[in-house]
Each structure stands twice: as structure tokens, then as C-alpha cells.
Design a protein around this motif. Structure first.
Motif, PDB file in Angstrom:
ATOM      1  N   LYS A  49      42.634  37.516  33.464  1.00 24.71           N
ATOM      2  CA  LYS A  49      42.103  36.424  34.270  1.00 24.71           C
ATOM      3  C   LYS A  49      42.313  36.751  35.747  1.00 24.71           C
ATOM      4  N   TYR A  50      41.355  36.376  36.581  1.00 21.76           N
ATOM      5  CA  TYR A  50      41.503  36.602  38.024  1.00 21.76           C
ATOM      6  C   TYR A  50      41.022  35.381  38.789  1.00 21.76           C
ATOM      7  N   ALA A  51      41.588  35.203  39.978  1.00 20.91           N
ATOM      8  CA  ALA A  51      41.269  34.022  40.782  1.00 20.91           C
ATOM      9  C   ALA A  51      39.986  34.192  41.570  1.00 20.91           C
ATOM     10  N   ASP A  52      39.735  35.421  42.059  1.00 27.21           N
ATOM     11  CA  ASP A  52      38.577  35.608  42.933  1.00 27.21           C
ATOM     12  C   ASP A  52      38.092  37.046  42.848  1.00 27.21           C
ATOM     13  N   LEU A  53      36.813  37.223  43.171  1.00 26.14           N
ATOM     14  CA  LEU A  53      36.203  38.548  43.219  1.00 26.14           C
ATOM     15  C   LEU A  53      35.189  38.561  44.344  1.00 26.14           C
ATOM     16  N   SER A  54      35.189  39.634  45.126  1.00 26.28           N
ATOM     17  CA  SER A  54      34.236  39.750  46.227  1.00 26.28           C
ATOM     18  C   SER A  54      33.707  41.169  46.305  1.00 26.28           C
ATOM     19  N   ALA A  55      32.471  41.292  46.786  1.00 23.74           N
ATOM     20  CA  ALA A  55      31.838  42.598  46.949  1.00 23.74           C
ATOM     21  C   ALA A  55      31.227  42.702  48.333  1.00 23.74           C
ATOM     22  N   SER A  56      31.287  43.895  48.919  1.00 24.46           N
ATOM     23  CA  SER A  56      30.717  44.132  50.235  1.00 24.46           C
ATOM     24  C   SER A  56      29.704  45.269  50.156  1.00 24.46           C
ATOM     25  N   VAL A  57      28.479  44.997  50.610  1.00 25.73           N
ATOM     26  CA  VAL A  57      27.449  46.039  50.590  1.00 25.73           C
ATOM     27  C   VAL A  57      27.625  47.016  51.743  1.00 25.73           C
ATOM     28  N   ILE A  58      28.332  46.594  52.791  1.00 27.55           N
ATOM     29  CA  ILE A  58      28.544  47.476  53.949  1.00 27.55           C
ATOM     30  C   ILE A  58      29.577  48.546  53.626  1.00 27.55           C
ATOM     31  N   SER A  59      30.722  48.135  53.108  1.00 29.47           N
ATOM     32  CA  SER A  59      31.774  49.097  52.778  1.00 29.47           C
ATOM     33  C   SER A  59      31.664  49.611  51.347  1.00 29.47           C
ATOM     34  N   ASN A  60      30.668  49.110  50.606  1.00 33.54           N
ATOM     35  CA  ASN A  60      30.467  49.505  49.205  1.00 33.54           C
ATOM     36  C   ASN A  60      31.782  49.358  48.432  1.00 33.54           C
ATOM     37  N   SER A  61      32.339  48.148  48.501  1.00 33.46           N
ATOM     38  CA  SER A  61      33.643  47.907  47.894  1.00 33.46           C
ATOM     39  C   SER A  61      33.633  46.641  47.046  1.00 33.46           C
ATOM     40  N   VAL A  62      34.573  46.605  46.107  1.00 33.75           N
ATOM     41  CA  VAL A  62      34.773  45.438  45.250  1.00 33.75           C
ATOM     42  C   VAL A  62      36.264  45.138  45.222  1.00 33.75           C
ATOM     43  N   GLU A  63      36.634  43.871  45.366  1.00 36.71           N
ATOM     44  CA  GLU A  63      38.043  43.492  45.335  1.00 36.71           C
ATOM     45  C   GLU A  63      38.251  42.325  44.375  1.00 36.71           C
ATOM     46  N   ILE A  64      39.228  42.483  43.494  1.00 32.26           N
ATOM     47  CA  ILE A  64      39.628  41.426  42.569  1.00 32.26           C
ATOM     48  C   ILE A  64      40.995  40.927  43.015  1.00 32.26           C
ATOM     49  N   SER A  65      41.152  39.621  43.106  1.00 34.26           N
ATOM     50  CA  SER A  65      42.402  39.047  43.616  1.00 34.26           C
ATOM     51  C   SER A  65      43.125  38.242  42.544  1.00 34.26           C
ATOM     52  N   ASN A  66      44.459  38.350  42.582  1.00 33.77           N
ATOM     53  CA  ASN A  66      45.340  37.537  41.738  1.00 33.77           C
ATOM     54  C   ASN A  66      44.957  37.593  40.254  1.00 33.77           C
ATOM     55  N   MET A  67      45.125  38.772  39.676  1.00 30.41           N
ATOM     56  CA  MET A  67      44.826  38.953  38.254  1.00 30.41           C
ATOM     57  C   MET A  67      46.077  38.718  37.416  1.00 30.41           C
ATOM     58  N   GLU A  68      45.886  38.092  36.269  1.00 26.31           N
ATOM     59  CA  GLU A  68      46.956  37.871  35.304  1.00 26.31           C
ATOM     60  C   GLU A  68      46.589  38.561  33.996  1.00 26.31           C
ATOM     61  N   VAL A  69      47.567  39.255  33.411  1.00 21.37           N
ATOM     62  CA  VAL A  69      47.370  39.907  32.123  1.00 21.37           C
ATOM     63  C   VAL A  69      48.155  39.126  31.080  1.00 21.37           C
ATOM     64  N   ILE A  70      47.454  38.673  30.040  1.00 19.34           N
ATOM     65  CA  ILE A  70      48.061  37.830  29.016  1.00 19.34           C
ATOM     66  C   ILE A  70      47.925  38.514  27.660  1.00 19.34           C
ATOM     67  N   SER A  71      49.014  38.565  26.904  1.00 22.89           N
ATOM     68  CA  SER A  71      49.013  39.249  25.615  1.00 22.89           C
ATOM     69  C   SER A  71      48.218  38.462  24.582  1.00 22.89           C
TER      70      SER A  71
END
Length: 310
Positions: A49-71
Motif C-alpha cells: 500500500k502507498y499513500a501517493d504516487l507522482s510522475a514527471s514528464v520533464i525529469s522522466n521520473s516516478v516517485e512512490i511515497s509512504n509505502m507499507e508492506v503487509i504480510s
């Protein structure tokens, strides 16, 4: 004044266009990320699960924020502050790609359930990971960088320069496209075997040019070492004496022995660098190194080996 208004309008339109493009890219990337995470969940039973995701066409980047891994049992396994990928492209190998993970940390309850011989310092630490790939399509040269930081404990850096990497890059791209085409369907055993064979053939053509490893104390390296030595009924002083005795019999040069001894005594930093002969594959270099084992002076000269420690 009218020209200034027009200029401002152009800038605003440009910014608005970029913002809209970023918005569209984020929606598309989110859908792809969710699909991939769903596949991983099917294979492992874990939930991401993650709180937020953003993508930038200028820097060609993707960032996922505050991810939780649950068994699969519903227990919190780990948390990640952010994951960022820059430069990745689906249809070609980018000249510069980076992958960054910030503040990966296992959950305290999860650590408490690990086997008794687990090093709790490392299991409880917060980790930063950085890796990058620089690829020159014309020359076929690549530089690979990996940096792992166990905060306040120890950090490890590796830099490797490789030649003749085009076959490996082509193989990696072909495998990525095949996996994308398969979608949610798992690859057959024959397909997996073909991919492994493709990678092995490509790796056999690699020519290592330079290698650098570096270990640095970030504050608690000695405590980490002590926590491992106690399992062997030893302390740091006993370990230092044992290393000194082994160095007297080891097939290494005096300079290398001095560097190892300096690190064992100081526990501050240790680095190894080598510049390898051109035109030799990894297998050929390894074969020559094996032949020179027991001849430390010749080995140091062959790979231009430098070792430092304090």
C-alpha cells in the motif's frame, strides 16, 4: 506592457501544459504500478500500500511515497518513505537510469519474530539505497553504481565499469518486453529458461574494466562487529589479534596486509579498487586471477589493485 502580458500568458500555458501532462502520466503510471504490485502480491502473498504516487514528464521520473508492506497474515512487515525511479523507458535502455529507496525499515514486531541468531542491529536499521546505470549505446560501455547505507551503522559503495555490455542491455530489454506482453499471465518454464540462457550468454561477453568497493563506518560499526563476535565467544581485541596472525601467513603484499590491519584496528573505512586489462571477458580475467593466487606481487600488477584501510 502588452508584450509582458503575452509572455506571461505563454509561460502560464507552458506550465499548465506540463502540469496536465504530469497529471496524465501519473494516472497512467499509477495504473501500471498497481498492476505490477498486484502481480507481486499474487506471487508472494504480501500486500503493498502507498499513500501517493507522482510522475514527471520533464525529469522522466516516478516517485512512490509512504509505502507499507503487509504480510499474507495481515502483519506489518516494513515501511518505505519513498521509492523513486528516474530515466527508465519501456522501449529502450536509457543512457542514465537511477533507482532510489529512502528509509526502508522493518517493523519492530516483525523483527521480534525473526530467528534468534538474526542481527537485531541490522534488522532494526533504516536503510537508504541508491543505484544507477550509465549506458553508452555507441561504445557499449556501462557504469554501475550501488550505494547502501544502514543509517548510523555502516555504508557500502560499489562502482563497476564494464565494456561490451550491448548484448546484456538488449537481453534485458527483450525480457522486459516479454514480461510486459505476458501481462498477468505467468511465464512458462520454457520461457523462463530461455530468458536465463539469454542473460547468461550476454554476461559471458562482458568485459570488466574497473571495480571499486568502499566500506565506511557511520557510527556503530564497532558495535555491529561486537554483536556478531559475541556469537563466536570473541571480542574485538581477540579478533584483531587473530587477523594479525593470519596476515602473517596470507599470500598478500605488505601494502595490502598493512591496509587490512589498519582497518581492523581503526574500523573507520576500507576500500578496494582495481583496473582490469582491456579486451578480456570476466571469465578470462577470473581464470588469470586464479593462476596468480599465491603470487601477490604479480596479481597486484595484473589488476592494478589498490587497498586502503584505517
Amino acid at each position: 506592457m502588452k508584450k509582458l502580458v503575452i509572455a506571461a500568458a505563454i509561460v502560464a500555458a507552458g506550465v499548465g501544459g506540463v502540469s496536465y501532462a504530469n497529471h496524465v502520466a501519473t494516472k497512467e503510471v499509477r495504473a501500471e504500478i498497481d498492476k505490477q504490485l498486484a502481480l507481486v502480491s499474487e506471487q508472494t502473498g504480501a500486500t503493498f500500500k502507498y499513500a501517493d504516487l507522482s510522475a514527471s514528464v520533464i525529469s522522466n521520473s516516478v516517485e512512490i511515497s509512504n509505502m507499507e508492506v503487509i504480510s499474507s497474515e495481515g502483519d506489518n512487515v516494513a515501511s518505505i518513505q519513498s521509492i523513486e525511479v528516474t530515466g527508465y523507458e519501456t522501449d529502450k535502455i536509457s543512457p542514465h537510469t537511477t533507482f532510489d529507496v529512502k528509509s526502508f525499515q522493518f517493523n519492530k514486531d516483525f523483527v521480534a519474530k525473526l530467528p534468534a541468531d538474526t542481527n537485531t542491529m541490522l534488522a532494526s536499521a533504516s536503510y537508504d539505497l541508491h543505484s544507477s546505470l550509465d549506458y553508452d549505446e555507441k561504445s557499449g560501455d556501462s557504469d554501475v553504481v550501488v550505494k547502501l547505507d544502514a543509517k548510523d551503522i555502516v555504508s557500502f559503495n560499489m562502482n563497476m565499469g564494464l565494456a561490451n555490455t550491448q548484448a546484456l542491455m538488449d537481453a534485458s530489454l527483450a525480457i522486459s518486453k516479454a514480461q510486459q506482453a505476458a501481462g498477468s499471465q505467468p511465464l512458462t518454464y520454457e520461457q523462463e529458461l530461455q530468458q536465463q540462457t539469454l542473460i547468461m550468454k550476454a554476461m559471458s561477453k562482458l568485459e570488466p574494466r574497473s571495480v571499486n568497493f568502499e566500506l565506511n563506518n557511520q557510527g556503530e560499526l564497532k558495535a555491529l562487529l561486537e554483536s556478531e563476535l559475541v556469537k563466536q565467544s570473541m571480542n574485538v581485541e581477540q579478533m584483531q589479534m587473530m587477523v594479525e596472525q593470519q596476515l602473517q601467513q596470507a599470500p598478500v603484499t605488505d601494502e595490502i596486509a598493512e591496509a587490512i590491519s589498519g582497518f581492523v584496528k581503526g574500523l573507520n573505512s576500507f576500500s578496494v579498487s582495481a583496473k582490469l586489462p582491456e579486451g578480456k571477458t570476466m571469465m578470462e580475467v577470473n581464470q588469470q586471477i586464479m593462476m596468480l593466487i599465491g603470487q601477490p606481487e604479480q596479481l597486484v600488477e595484473y589488476i592494478n589493485l589498490e587497498v586502503k584501510g584505517d
